[in-house]
Motif scaffolding. Structure first.
Motif, PDB file in Angstrom:
ATOM      1  N   LEU A  56       0.846  -1.187   0.000  1.00 22.62           N
ATOM      2  CA  LEU A  56       0.000   0.000   0.000  1.00 22.62           C
ATOM      3  C   LEU A  56       0.885   1.243   0.000  1.00 22.62           C
ATOM      4  O   LEU A  56       1.104   1.896   1.014  1.00 22.62           O
ATOM      5  N   SER A  57       1.395   1.554  -1.173  1.00 23.64           N
ATOM      6  CA  SER A  57       2.259   2.720  -1.350  1.00 23.64           C
ATOM      7  C   SER A  57       1.436   4.002  -1.300  1.00 23.64           C
ATOM      8  O   SER A  57       0.200   3.968  -1.243  1.00 23.64           O
ATOM      9  N   GLU A  58       2.114   5.129  -1.337  1.00 27.14           N
ATOM     10  CA  GLU A  58       1.417   6.414  -1.338  1.00 27.14           C
ATOM     11  C   GLU A  58       0.534   6.535  -2.578  1.00 27.14           C
ATOM     12  O   GLU A  58      -0.601   7.011  -2.493  1.00 27.14           O
ATOM     13  N   HIS A  59       1.027   6.093  -3.732  1.00 25.15           N
ATOM     14  CA  HIS A  59       0.239   6.158  -4.969  1.00 25.15           C
ATOM     15  C   HIS A  59      -0.993   5.267  -4.884  1.00 25.15           C
ATOM     16  O   HIS A  59      -2.089   5.669  -5.273  1.00 25.15           O
ATOM     17  N   ALA A  60      -0.811   4.048  -4.358  1.00 22.56           N
ATOM     18  CA  ALA A  60      -1.944   3.130  -4.221  1.00 22.56           C
ATOM     19  C   ALA A  60      -2.959   3.666  -3.230  1.00 22.56           C
ATOM     20  O   ALA A  60      -4.177   3.605  -3.455  1.00 22.56           O
ATOM     21  N   SER A  61      -2.475   4.219  -2.132  1.00 22.78           N
ATOM     22  CA  SER A  61      -3.357   4.793  -1.119  1.00 22.78           C
ATOM     23  C   SER A  61      -4.179   5.944  -1.684  1.00 22.78           C
ATOM     24  O   SER A  61      -5.400   6.010  -1.481  1.00 22.78           O
ATOM     25  N   ASN A  62      -3.542   6.849  -2.401  1.00 23.89           N
ATOM     26  CA  ASN A  62      -4.255   7.982  -3.000  1.00 23.89           C
ATOM     27  C   ASN A  62      -5.326   7.517  -3.982  1.00 23.89           C
ATOM     28  O   ASN A  62      -6.428   8.068  -4.031  1.00 23.89           O
ATOM     29  N   TYR A  63      -4.982   6.513  -4.762  1.00 17.92           N
ATOM     30  CA  TYR A  63      -5.946   5.964  -5.729  1.00 17.92           C
ATOM     31  C   TYR A  63      -7.176   5.431  -5.007  1.00 17.92           C
ATOM     32  O   TYR A  63      -8.319   5.729  -5.378  1.00 17.92           O
ATOM     33  N   LEU A  64      -6.964   4.637  -3.972  1.00 16.11           N
ATOM     34  CA  LEU A  64      -8.075   4.000  -3.269  1.00 16.11           C
ATOM     35  C   LEU A  64      -8.902   4.999  -2.469  1.00 16.11           C
ATOM     36  O   LEU A  64     -10.137   4.898  -2.418  1.00 16.11           O
ATOM     37  N   LEU A  65      -8.251   5.962  -1.857  1.00 10.18           N
ATOM     38  CA  LEU A  65      -8.980   6.946  -1.055  1.00 10.18           C
ATOM     39  C   LEU A  65      -9.844   7.853  -1.920  1.00 10.18           C
ATOM     40  O   LEU A  65     -10.844   8.400  -1.447  1.00 10.18           O
ATOM     41  N   VAL A 258     -12.198  -6.648 -14.476  1.00 10.83           N
ATOM     42  CA  VAL A 258     -10.825  -6.344 -14.082  1.00 10.83           C
ATOM     43  C   VAL A 258     -10.544  -4.876 -14.395  1.00 10.83           C
ATOM     44  O   VAL A 258     -10.810  -4.399 -15.500  1.00 10.83           O
ATOM     45  N   VAL A 259     -10.015  -4.150 -13.420  1.00 11.27           N
ATOM     46  CA  VAL A 259      -9.588  -2.749 -13.624  1.00 11.27           C
ATOM     47  C   VAL A 259      -8.087  -2.794 -13.910  1.00 11.27           C
ATOM     48  O   VAL A 259      -7.291  -3.147 -13.041  1.00 11.27           O
ATOM     49  N   ARG A 260      -7.711  -2.403 -15.114  1.00  8.68           N
ATOM     50  CA  ARG A 260      -6.322  -2.588 -15.543  1.00  8.68           C
ATOM     51  C   ARG A 260      -5.410  -1.427 -15.158  1.00  8.68           C
ATOM     52  O   ARG A 260      -4.235  -1.626 -14.866  1.00  8.68           O
ATOM     53  N   GLU A 261      -5.926  -0.226 -15.207  1.00 13.47           N
ATOM     54  CA  GLU A 261      -5.079   0.952 -14.984  1.00 13.47           C
ATOM     55  C   GLU A 261      -5.057   1.308 -13.495  1.00 13.47           C
ATOM     56  O   GLU A 261      -5.865   2.112 -13.028  1.00 13.47           O
ATOM     57  N   VAL A 262      -4.151   0.691 -12.772  1.00 14.08           N
ATOM     58  CA  VAL A 262      -4.008   0.966 -11.333  1.00 14.08           C
ATOM     59  C   VAL A 262      -2.527   1.156 -11.019  1.00 14.08           C
ATOM     60  O   VAL A 262      -1.653   0.614 -11.700  1.00 14.08           O
ATOM     61  N   PRO A 263      -2.218   1.936  -9.972  1.00 13.11           N
ATOM     62  CA  PRO A 263      -0.810   2.227  -9.651  1.00 13.11           C
ATOM     63  C   PRO A 263      -0.141   1.166  -8.782  1.00 13.11           C
ATOM     64  O   PRO A 263       0.526   1.466  -7.802  1.00 13.11           O
ATOM     65  N   TRP A 264      -0.352  -0.111  -9.114  1.00 16.66           N
ATOM     66  CA  TRP A 264       0.339  -1.181  -8.415  1.00 16.66           C
ATOM     67  C   TRP A 264       0.393  -2.399  -9.325  1.00 16.66           C
ATOM     68  O   TRP A 264      -0.255  -2.465 -10.365  1.00 16.66           O
ATOM     69  N   GLY A 265       1.141  -3.369  -8.950  1.00 23.02           N
ATOM     70  CA  GLY A 265       1.269  -4.613  -9.718  1.00 23.02           C
ATOM     71  C   GLY A 265       1.631  -5.742  -8.767  1.00 23.02           C
ATOM     72  O   GLY A 265       1.861  -5.485  -7.587  1.00 23.02           O
ATOM     73  N   PRO A 266       1.709  -6.990  -9.212  1.00 25.54           N
ATOM     74  CA  PRO A 266       1.521  -7.399 -10.609  1.00 25.54           C
ATOM     75  C   PRO A 266       0.074  -7.634 -10.949  1.00 25.54           C
ATOM     76  O   PRO A 266      -0.251  -7.991 -12.055  1.00 25.54           O
TER      77      PRO A 266
END
Length: 266
Positions: A56-65, A258-266
């Protein structure tokens, strides 16, 4: 996406009586950090996002919030206790009620493993599991957490889990499903479990030789197209992230994608 308005009234009343034993208000009289006057009564659809973020990086957190969804189920946060508490506080500023379990140290002494969280938007009345601490923000199991959400008079368990990789339904994963079975009262309480199963749907259906879906009165629900995990650039990918839900809820599923464009992987 599910359609909660399709609940049968008689079933709703029966299930509601069962699930009430599993939730509680916090000391200030709120449900999972939500004031009652903020709750919207009902909606046409409930959008649920299962996010296997790996970290849960800063980018992933911002996306989800900032996402437009009703429920967020996050697997593999890899956040320690301090970081997990900080995330719950930040989420509250974005009108999300969060209950989460911190990751636990890895057995090899390097890094940590797991960490899971459930986010509920302000449209819905919600409360943590009775397994949570007094604040309702933290649960202890690094691989399982959840919240109870009230929808059209029915209280539904929303759970998120992280299964051990490369073992199928064996060992620790059997213990994990046993805890789900306990929390849902053998599937008597309506539930939606979003998980990084780290194995195929067929392996979950096989259950390591045991009829887990039958015991939990549940079905598996996964996207019909696309993959949820692609470890390498040329890898065809696989579907190891999907839902297990009560049979009574499966008929209310409108779509899974499936949501493809997200700031995490894989």
């Amino acid at each position: 996406r599910i359609i909660p308005g399709a609940f049968n009234k008689e079933v709703a009343e029966a299930k509601s009586k069962e699930v009430k034993r599993w939730w509680r208000s916090n000391r200030r009289g709120h449900h999972g950090g939500r004031k009652h006057h903020k709750v919207r009564k009902g909606a046409d659809y409930v959008t649920i996002v299962l996010a296997n973020v790996t970290r849960l990086s800063e980018h992933a957190s911002n996306y989800l919030l900032n996402m437009e969804a009703d429920i967020g189920l996050i697997a593999e946060t890899h956040l320690d206790k301090k970081e997990t508490v900080e995330f719950t506080k930040t989420a509250a500023k974005y009108d999300w009620a969060v209950t989460a379990s911190p990751a636990e140290p890895s057995g090899n002494g390097v890094g940590n493993t797991g960490g899971v969280a459930v986010m509920v938007g302000q449209k819905w009345a919600c409360s943590p599991l009775s397994l949570a601490n007094d604040s309702g923000h933290l649960t202890k199991d690094f691989d399982l957490t959840g919240k109870v959400v009230k929808m059209h008079g029915v209280e539904v368990l929303f759970l998120v889990a992280y299964f051990k990789c490369s073992t199928g339904i064996r060992g620790r994963n059997v213990d994990l499903l046993t805890r789900v079975k306990h929390i849902t009262r053998d599937g008597a309480i309506p539930f939606v479990l979003g998980a990084d199963f780290n194995c195929s749907q067929q392996e979950v259906e096989d259950g390591g030789g045991f009829p887990w879906l039958e015991w939990l009165q549940a079905k598996l629900v996964a996207p019909a197209h696309g993959v949820t995990c692609k470890a390498k650039k040329n890898d065809e990918g696989s579907v190891i992230d999907f839902f297990m839900m009560s049979q009574s809820l499966e008929t209310m599923v409108d779509s899974v994608a499936v949501v493809r464009e997200v700031p995490w992987g894989p």
